[in-house]
Scaffold this active site. Structure first.
Site, PDB file in Angstrom:
ATOM      1  CG  LEU A  17      -2.029  -1.057   1.307  1.00 42.76           C
ATOM      2  CD1 LEU A  17      -2.897  -1.044   2.564  1.00 42.76           C
ATOM      3  CD2 LEU A  17      -2.735  -1.280  -0.232  1.00 42.76           C
ATOM      4  CB  CYS A  18       4.443   1.966  -0.079  1.00 42.91           C
ATOM      5  SG  CYS A  18       4.885   1.789   1.817  1.00 42.91           S
ATOM      6  CG  HIS A  19       1.305   6.814  -2.472  1.00 41.90           C
ATOM      7  ND1 HIS A  19       0.867   6.439  -1.033  1.00 41.90           N
ATOM      8  CD2 HIS A  19       0.073   6.901  -2.813  1.00 41.90           C
ATOM      9  CE1 HIS A  19      -0.486   6.661  -0.764  1.00 41.90           C
ATOM     10  NE2 HIS A  19      -0.973   6.926  -2.065  1.00 41.90           N
TER      11      HIS A  19
ATOM     12  CG  MET B  56       6.410   3.031   4.910  1.00 46.23           C
ATOM     13  SD  MET B  56       6.570   2.234   6.430  1.00 46.23           S
ATOM     14  CE  MET B  56       6.873   0.460   5.749  1.00 46.23           C
ATOM     15  CD  GLU B  57       9.190   5.411   0.458  1.00 42.78           C
ATOM     16  OE1 GLU B  57       8.401   5.064  -0.451  1.00 42.78           O
ATOM     17  OE2 GLU B  57       9.125   5.944   1.496  1.00 42.78           O
TER      18      GLU B  57
ATOM     19  CG  ASP C   3      22.740 -13.354   1.306  1.00 42.17           C
ATOM     20  OD1 ASP C   3      22.473 -14.505   1.410  1.00 42.17           O
ATOM     21  OD2 ASP C   3      23.596 -12.842   0.449  1.00 42.17           O
TER      22      ASP C   3
END
Length: 231
Positions: free
Chosen positions: A147-149, A185-186, A200
């Site tokens: 739901l992020c733009h 969020m970014e 990793d």
């Protein structure tokens, strides 16, 4: 009243009483009813308790509760009126300069920490690869978080710092944009993916590596203004 209802429900028991004791029986019931009322209060009406669908007290309380909930300023912007997930429409918002900083920590342990510090991991330069992974992830946030733009980032920076005190790597990510929605969020995606990349790159040397303390450190711009973690 209470015993009278029981007797009404059991007519055969009532017939067992003779007419000679009817008066005394009625008097005893009245006295017992008074004692019961003095202890328990007035009995409920014949119709029983008020149903939630009626105009009684229960319904009024539920209406007041609903009104209080409706008057709350808190709203889930990512759900529709029917409770379904939705992407927020930001078109009515004004564009503004937005920035965010996020951090996380990767606890390596002494063995892995020494290998990373000496750049002796089999997969190569851990810190450089994780840095590039974090920057790339920030630009792919809308593809990872449903739901992020999809926004145009004007700046992304990811820094990794070795901490010998607790044999860890501190990762800090910054994101900036000029638009109608924030870049929190970014920034958080950048440090999360950078942390996973460190894991990793190092997992062959140890499986005890821990990614922790992912959080928003600072944000600015938009309607909610400025935010600092812990303040």
């Amino acid at each position: 009243m209470f015993l009278r209802r029981i007797v009404a429900a059991c007519p055969q028991s009532k017939r067992m009483f003779t007419s000679s004791v009817t008066h005394d029986y009625s008097s005893a019931i009245q006295e017992l009813n008074k004692e019961m009322e003095s202890v328990f209060g007035e009995p409920p009406p014949a119709g029983g308790l008020t149903s939630p669908a009626s105009n009684g007290v229960v319904n009024n309380e539920s209406q007041l509760s609903s009104q209080n909930m409706g008057s709350s300023s808190f709203e889930l912007t990512h759900t529709s009126n029917s409770g379904e997930a939705q992407m927020v429409d930001v078109s009515p918002k004004e564009s503004s300069k937005r920035a965010a900083t996020a951090v996380c920590k990767v606890i390596l342990g002494k063995k892995v920490f020494d290998l990373v510090s000496a750049n002796q991991m089999a997969k190569g330069d851990v810190l450089t690869v994780a840095k590039i992974a974090g920057i790339t992830a920030a630009k792919q946030t809308s593809n990872l978080i449903p739901l992020c733009h999809n926004i145009n980032l004007t700046h992304v920076q990811v820094d990794l710092r070795l901490n010998q005190v607790d044999f860890s790597v501190t990762i800090e990510g910054e994101a900036a944009s000029t638009g109608k929605t924030g870049v929190e969020m970014e920034a958080m995606t950048a440090v999360s993916i950078a942390g996973l990349t460190v894991y990793d790159m190092c997992k062959a040397a140890s499986k005890d590596i821990t990614i922790t303390d992912i959080r928003l450190k600072h944000k600015s711009g938009g309607k909610s203004g400025e935010y600092f973690w812990g303040q």
